[in-house]
Design a protein around this motif. Structure first.
Motif, PDB file in Angstrom:
ATOM      1  N   THR A 720      25.703  15.420 -90.192  1.00  0.00           N
ATOM      2  CA  THR A 720      24.731  14.488 -90.757  1.00  0.00           C
ATOM      3  C   THR A 720      25.464  13.212 -91.160  1.00  0.00           C
ATOM      4  O   THR A 720      26.701  13.175 -91.196  1.00  0.00           O
ATOM      5  N   PRO A 721      24.732  12.148 -91.487  1.00  0.00           N
ATOM      6  CA  PRO A 721      25.420  10.943 -91.979  1.00  0.00           C
ATOM      7  C   PRO A 721      26.206  11.160 -93.264  1.00  0.00           C
ATOM      8  O   PRO A 721      27.056  10.355 -93.602  1.00  0.00           O
ATOM      9  N   CYS A 722      25.941  12.269 -93.965  1.00  0.00           N
ATOM     10  CA  CYS A 722      26.691  12.565 -95.192  1.00  0.00           C
ATOM     11  C   CYS A 722      28.018  13.261 -94.914  1.00  0.00           C
ATOM     12  O   CYS A 722      28.905  13.293 -95.776  1.00  0.00           O
ATOM     13  N   ARG A 723      28.138  13.924 -93.778  1.00  0.00           N
ATOM     14  CA  ARG A 723      29.382  14.547 -93.295  1.00  0.00           C
ATOM     15  C   ARG A 723      29.782  15.838 -94.025  1.00  0.00           C
ATOM     16  O   ARG A 723      30.776  16.450 -93.664  1.00  0.00           O
ATOM     17  N   GLY A 724      29.104  16.250 -95.093  1.00  0.00           N
ATOM     18  CA  GLY A 724      29.512  17.474 -95.785  1.00  0.00           C
ATOM     19  C   GLY A 724      28.846  17.564 -97.138  1.00  0.00           C
ATOM     20  O   GLY A 724      27.851  16.898 -97.419  1.00  0.00           O
ATOM     21  N   TRP A 764      39.368  13.026 -93.443  1.00  0.00           N
ATOM     22  CA  TRP A 764      39.583  12.482 -94.779  1.00  0.00           C
ATOM     23  C   TRP A 764      38.433  11.545 -95.160  1.00  0.00           C
ATOM     24  O   TRP A 764      37.951  11.560 -96.300  1.00  0.00           O
ATOM     25  N   HIS A 765      38.026  10.712 -94.207  1.00  0.00           N
ATOM     26  CA  HIS A 765      36.881   9.836 -94.430  1.00  0.00           C
ATOM     27  C   HIS A 765      35.639  10.664 -94.758  1.00  0.00           C
ATOM     28  O   HIS A 765      34.875  10.346 -95.679  1.00  0.00           O
ATOM     29  N   GLY A 766      35.452  11.742 -94.002  1.00  0.00           N
ATOM     30  CA  GLY A 766      34.285  12.593 -94.221  1.00  0.00           C
ATOM     31  C   GLY A 766      34.288  13.272 -95.577  1.00  0.00           C
ATOM     32  O   GLY A 766      33.234  13.411 -96.212  1.00  0.00           O
ATOM     33  N   TYR A 767      35.471  13.682 -96.059  1.00  0.00           N
ATOM     34  CA  TYR A 767      35.537  14.323 -97.371  1.00  0.00           C
ATOM     35  C   TYR A 767      35.051  13.372 -98.467  1.00  0.00           C
ATOM     36  O   TYR A 767      34.253  13.743 -99.332  1.00  0.00           O
ATOM     37  N   MET A 768      35.541  12.133 -98.455  1.00  0.00           N
ATOM     38  CA  MET A 768      35.135  11.204 -99.497  1.00  0.00           C
ATOM     39  C   MET A 768      33.685  10.769 -99.315  1.00  0.00           C
ATOM     40  O   MET A 768      32.945  10.593-100.289  1.00  0.00           O
ATOM     41  N   ARG A 769      33.258  10.631 -98.084  1.00  0.00           N
ATOM     42  CA  ARG A 769      31.859  10.263 -97.829  1.00  0.00           C
ATOM     43  C   ARG A 769      30.922  11.365 -98.349  1.00  0.00           C
ATOM     44  O   ARG A 769      29.904  11.089 -98.987  1.00  0.00           O
ATOM     45  N   SER A 770      31.282  12.610 -98.069  1.00  0.00           N
ATOM     46  CA  SER A 770      30.447  13.721 -98.534  1.00  0.00           C
ATOM     47  C   SER A 770      30.487  13.840-100.054  1.00  0.00           C
ATOM     48  O   SER A 770      29.489  14.223-100.680  1.00  0.00           O
ATOM     49  N   ALA A 771      31.620  13.507-100.672  1.00  0.00           N
ATOM     50  CA  ALA A 771      31.691  13.540-102.134  1.00  0.00           C
ATOM     51  C   ALA A 771      30.712  12.548-102.746  1.00  0.00           C
ATOM     52  O   ALA A 771      30.024  12.846-103.732  1.00  0.00           O
ATOM     53  N   PHE A 826      32.602   4.166 -99.957  1.00  0.00           N
ATOM     54  CA  PHE A 826      31.540   3.164 -99.833  1.00  0.00           C
ATOM     55  C   PHE A 826      30.524   3.553 -98.762  1.00  0.00           C
ATOM     56  O   PHE A 826      29.325   3.321 -98.923  1.00  0.00           O
ATOM     57  N   ALA A 827      30.998   4.180 -97.673  1.00  0.00           N
ATOM     58  CA  ALA A 827      30.076   4.569 -96.612  1.00  0.00           C
ATOM     59  C   ALA A 827      29.120   5.659 -97.064  1.00  0.00           C
ATOM     60  O   ALA A 827      28.036   5.828 -96.481  1.00  0.00           O
ATOM     61  N   GLY A 828      29.490   6.410 -98.092  1.00  0.00           N
ATOM     62  CA  GLY A 828      28.646   7.492 -98.552  1.00  0.00           C
ATOM     63  C   GLY A 828      27.284   7.032 -99.049  1.00  0.00           C
ATOM     64  O   GLY A 828      26.285   7.743 -98.894  1.00  0.00           O
ATOM     65  N   PHE A 829      27.216   5.838 -99.645  1.00  0.00           N
ATOM     66  CA  PHE A 829      25.935   5.360-100.169  1.00  0.00           C
ATOM     67  C   PHE A 829      24.943   5.102 -99.036  1.00  0.00           C
ATOM     68  O   PHE A 829      23.778   5.512 -99.105  1.00  0.00           O
ATOM     69  N   SER A 835      20.673   9.790 -94.270  1.00  0.00           N
ATOM     70  CA  SER A 835      20.430  11.222 -94.150  1.00  0.00           C
ATOM     71  C   SER A 835      19.096  11.615 -94.770  1.00  0.00           C
ATOM     72  O   SER A 835      18.384  12.486 -94.250  1.00  0.00           O
ATOM     73  N   VAL A 836      18.735  10.988 -95.890  1.00  0.00           N
ATOM     74  CA  VAL A 836      17.439  11.262 -96.498  1.00  0.00           C
ATOM     75  C   VAL A 836      16.314  10.898 -95.538  1.00  0.00           C
ATOM     76  O   VAL A 836      15.347  11.660 -95.347  1.00  0.00           O
ATOM     77  N   GLN A 837      16.420   9.723 -94.923  1.00  0.00           N
ATOM     78  CA  GLN A 837      15.388   9.294 -93.981  1.00  0.00           C
ATOM     79  C   GLN A 837      15.363  10.217 -92.759  1.00  0.00           C
ATOM     80  O   GLN A 837      14.292  10.515 -92.211  1.00  0.00           O
TER      81      GLN A 837
END
Length: 870
Positions: A720-724, A764-771, A826-829, A835-837
């Motif tokens: 998903t766009p959230c990654r985790g 690593w990007h995905g971990y912080m994005r999902s956080a 920053f990408a997580g927001f 992902s909601v949409q």
């Protein structure tokens, strides 16, 4: 919350206490000690106006038992004669006595400190337990006649001096001139010594003649309100609980030149010979209204440049009296910055070849002040404005200080460092004999000591010492740290696991003497055999991993009815379907909506087991894995078990970096139990990510039918766009619903880490994005305001500190990983919004229906029959 904090001490050399009379306090904070050596802090809950002994044990023992054991072993190693290594003998060992044959001068130095009641500090000095002592109370201009009157009337055994010169360093230098002691110890107006303070100074300096000066632990005397709590946490003089040696050879980076990490002049002791070699304190520093401080930091730099060894020894304890007024707090903030900049200006004046490094240091300090204005981290903004004002107005302070003093301290040559030409010295010692001092190693950077006992080799110990002699106490500490269980296991024929169990049992009886307990029925250790187990595996076109995973799952040593379900998250390729067809008895389910949460939820709703076990397709399990993972579920209150994940291989740089920097996916080798109380105990977002991962986990199926838990959140997850983040959210819901989770490190499986740096950076990007997305879910959906603080305070602060440490060279994480972590935050927001949409567009999965409530007409038909019982 009440800002009043009760500070106590817990001595581990005796049974744990009950703490009472805590009415009116908001928090309880304990300094844990062993034989007067501090081990660390612990925060304790207050309930019913007190804190029970069992609660203290739960909070203290998991963290400090090993440190306690190391201290026991260290004292035992220093004893002569045959050693049995029985715990009773270790507990009976007394520390080495301190011979009072070294005179000590204590200088309590004052300057422009009229907001302090000195009586309490002087009373503490009068109670020092060392007999060979002379005490000076020394005042510099501006002085206060009340101090002299106080000393003459109430403390006639002390000697009072005053100097017509300005500044705290003038008082310190007068004390040096008048001192008769071999060692000279300094306290400032805000510090009170612990009763054993003088004894520990003499012990440290007499046992280590190569150490020129020693600083000690400075901790708050009391915390009476929220502002004092801020000062204690953000302007602390505490420097940890591990002894540390400082040499110029170990301080090559410009960030080390601040020297505040070495300690504070509020708790400092020096040899007289140090001042004979490098000169006294710089009298142009520590002048009220001008330089205001920095004399201790500048002295440290001068000592290091002359190849002197400095030591931070936390067993030398002084108590810090925090300011009680807003004006006092602001004055302290201002003076700390003025002292810092004045000390760097003085050092640039003395050592022009280091001018650029000190300039970097000043700039970096200014940046930190500006950052604190932007992000206060809970500190009152008025403090930051005061610090900024001090930063902007301190450039000429040292020059102004020079005009006010008669002479500058001696200006030594730039550097007189010993050459160290060899890497490692090798020595052998026998534990049956007294541990020796090792002095003939001045040409070596490090030392390797091979340890023998009764003719048997017990291993090796490595020490980094930079050409300094290694005394027997330091060597004993290193042996205790590195060979703890090899030594304690000797009475148990070298069986370290048995030794740990027996020592833990004996220590529990020592700290918590047994009381009669009601007889209880034994809890079964295994789940009854009839339980039906479903193992679900989400996959997305990783054929080699899926084959390996299924092969090892089919080899489980279990008599249970096991159903294996593969949820294909990319069924249009046909790759996973062809692989599942090669494994008779494995169910195949297609889930075309991308996202691991969609895949898992589809498999959960189709499963028929009473226990649902989750693994990832890149996980390999040993034959006894399933039974170990299920065992904690024998407790009826346990709803979730998370297992351990170890690296399957570490063959590529990327795999090693992931394991080295992040610690891999393991949560360690100690079991963890979490419940609603654990969830509620955190001020910020509870670290559910420290309880394990869904790549190796077991859940009671009834959880997914409960309104308070339900299925996995499909906004989150890989793919998903959230990654985790889906597993963290599921664990959060389980604990919030009042269930218990167990992390069992013995239920381990093997995980294949990413092999390339490109894949690692993406991970690593995905971990912080999902956080980021996970905390947005907690804040927006679960209404947990702790997640908001985590999202906008803790996470940015952690990232900023990570970047700062990288710039200063404190770690060497590749910049591309650091960059991916920042971009992931920053990408997580945006990813959360996408992902909601996306879920609104694709819809959510049908709810889980318990097997006994399903209609035969709607029960999903498996593609391949389930595995029969073995």
């Amino acid at each position: 919350m009440n800002g009043l904090i009760k500070l106590i001490e817990i001595e581990l050399s005796q049974p744990l206490p009950e703490v009472t009379a805590l009415e009116g306090y908001g928090q309880l904070k304990a300094l844990v000690k062993f034989r007067q050596r501090p081990l660390g802090w612990v925060e304790l809950p207050i309930s019913g106006g007190g804190c029970q002994r069992a609660t203290i044990a739960q909070r203290v023992l998991p963290y400090y038992t090993r440190l306690f054991e190391q201290e026991l072993v260290q004292d035992y190693l220093l004893q002569s004669g045959e050693k049995t290594w029985a715990l009773a003998d270790l507990l009976a060992t007394a520390p080495e006595p301190i011979a009072p044959n070294h005179p000590l001068t204590v200088a309590y130095c004052l300057c422009d400190r009229h907001d302090v009641d000195y009586t309490q500090q002087l009373q503490a000095i009068a109670k020092l337990d060392y007999p060979n002592l002379e005490v000076f109370v020394v005042e510099a201009l501006p002085s206060d006649a009340q101090v002299q009157q106080l000393v003459e009337q109430q403390f006639p055994e002390f000697r009072y001096f005053s100097t017509p010169e300005w500044g705290l360093n003038a008082a310190r230098n007068l004390a040096i001139d008048q001192a008769q002691g071999e060692f000279i110890a300094f306290l400032d107006h805000q510090a009170s010594p612990a009763p054993e303070w003088a004894s520990m100074i003499v012990k440290t300096l007499s046992q280590q003649p190569h150490v020129a000066a020693v600083t000690g632990l400075v901790i708050p005397q009391a915390i009476n309100d929220r502002q004092q709590s801020y000062i204690a946490s953000h302007h602390a003089l505490e420097r940890g609980f591990e002894p540390r040696y400082y040499h110029w050879h170990d301080m090559p980076h410009w960030s080390d030149l601040g020297t505040s990490q070495i300690g504070s002049g509020a708790n400092l002791a020096c040899r007289r010979t140090l001042f004979e070699q490098i000169g006294q304190f710089d009298p142009a520093l520590d002048i009220p209204g001008k330089t205001a401080g920095g004399g201790d930091f500048e002295l440290f730099i001068r000592a290091l440049m002359q190849d002197q060894t400095l030591l931070y020894e936390p067993s030398i304890i002084a108590y810090w009296h925090l300011p009680t007024t807003e004006a006092g707090i602001l004055k302290q903030c201002q003076q700390r910055l003025q002292g810092f900049y004045s000390a760097t200006q003085s050092s640039r004046h003395r050592y022009p070849h280091l001018g650029r490094q000190f300039l970097y240091l000043n700039i970096w300090r200014g940046v930190l002040v500006l950052m604190r204005l932007v992000r206060t981290y809970g500190i009152p903004r008025s403090w930051s404005w005061t610090e900024l004002k001090a930063t902007l107005t301190s450039s000429g302070n040292y020059a102004a200080g020079l005009t006010q003093v008669a002479a500058l301290a001696p200006n030594p040559q730039a550097s007189q460092l010993r050459p160290i030409t060899k890497h490692m010295a090798v020595r052998t010692i026998d534990l049956a004999a007294p541990i020796p001092d090792i002095t003939d190693i001045t040409d070596y950077r490090s030392l390797r000591v091979f340890i023998q006992q009764n003719g048997h080799m017990r291993g090796k110990v490595d020490l980094h010492h930079q050409g300094e002699p290694v005394n027997r106490q330091r060597l004993a500490r290193a042996i205790a740290e590195q060979k703890l269980w090899q030594l304690l296991a000797q009475p148990f024929a070298g069986n370290e696991a048995r030794a740990q169990a027996e020592v833990e049992r004996e220590l529990q009886q020592f700290w918590l003497p047994p009381i009669s307990q009601p007889t209880t029925t034994a809890t079964p250790t295994t789940i009854p055999i009839p339980h039906h187990i479903s193992i679900i595996i989400p996959t997305c076109d990783r054929p080699d991993d899926l084959i390996s995973c299924l092969t090892h799952l089919r080899q489980q040593q279990s008599d249970r009815h096991i159903e294996i379900i593969v949820a294909d998250n990319r069924p249009q390729s046909g790759i996973s379907a062809n692989i599942v067809a090669q494994f008779p008895g494995v169910r195949y389910i297609a889930e075309p909506r991308a996202g691991s949460s969609y895949a898992r939820n589809t498999a959960i709703t189709a499963s028929t087991g009473e226990i649902i076990v989750m693994v990832d397709d890149d996980v390999v399990v040993p034959p006894d894995w399933l039974e170990k993972l299920l065992a904690p579920l024998a407790r009826p209150d346990v709803a979730v078990v998370m297992g351990n994940l170890l690296p399957f291989e570490l063959e590529t740089p990327a795999q090693w970096v992931f394991e080295d920097l992040k610690g891999g996916l393991t949560q360690g080798w100690k079991p963890i139990e979490a419940n609603r109380a654990w969830l509620d105990s955190y001020e910020h977002s509870p670290p559910t990510w420290n309880l394990g991962v869904s790549a190796n986990a077991a859940f009671r199926a009834s959880l997914f039918a409960a309104d308070a838990v339900g299925l996995m959140e499909e906004v989150l997850g890989a793919g998903t766009p959230c990654r985790g983040g889906e597993e963290n959210h599921l664990v959060y819901k389980v604990l919030r619903a009042g269930h218990t989770l167990i992390y069992d490190p013995q239920a381990y499986a093997w995980h294949r880490h990413r092999k390339t740096m490109q894949a690692l950076c993406k991970q690593w990007h995905g971990y912080m994005r999902s956080a980021t997305c996970y905390h947005l879910i907690l804040w927006r959906q679960e209404q947990d305001m702790r997640a908001k603080r985590q999202l906008f305070s803790v996470l940015p602060q952690g990232i900023w500190g990570y970047v700062c440490d990288r710039i200063k060279g404190k770690h060497h994480v590749p910049w591309m990983i650091v960059g991916n972590e920042i971009s992931g935050y920053f990408a997580g927001f945006w990813g959360y919004y996408q992902s909601v949409q996306r879920v609104k567009r694709l819809g959510r999965s049908a709810p889980y229906i318990p097997v006994q409530q399903r209609s035969t007409q709607i029960e999903p038909t498996p593609t391949v029959a389930a595995l029969p019982p073995r």
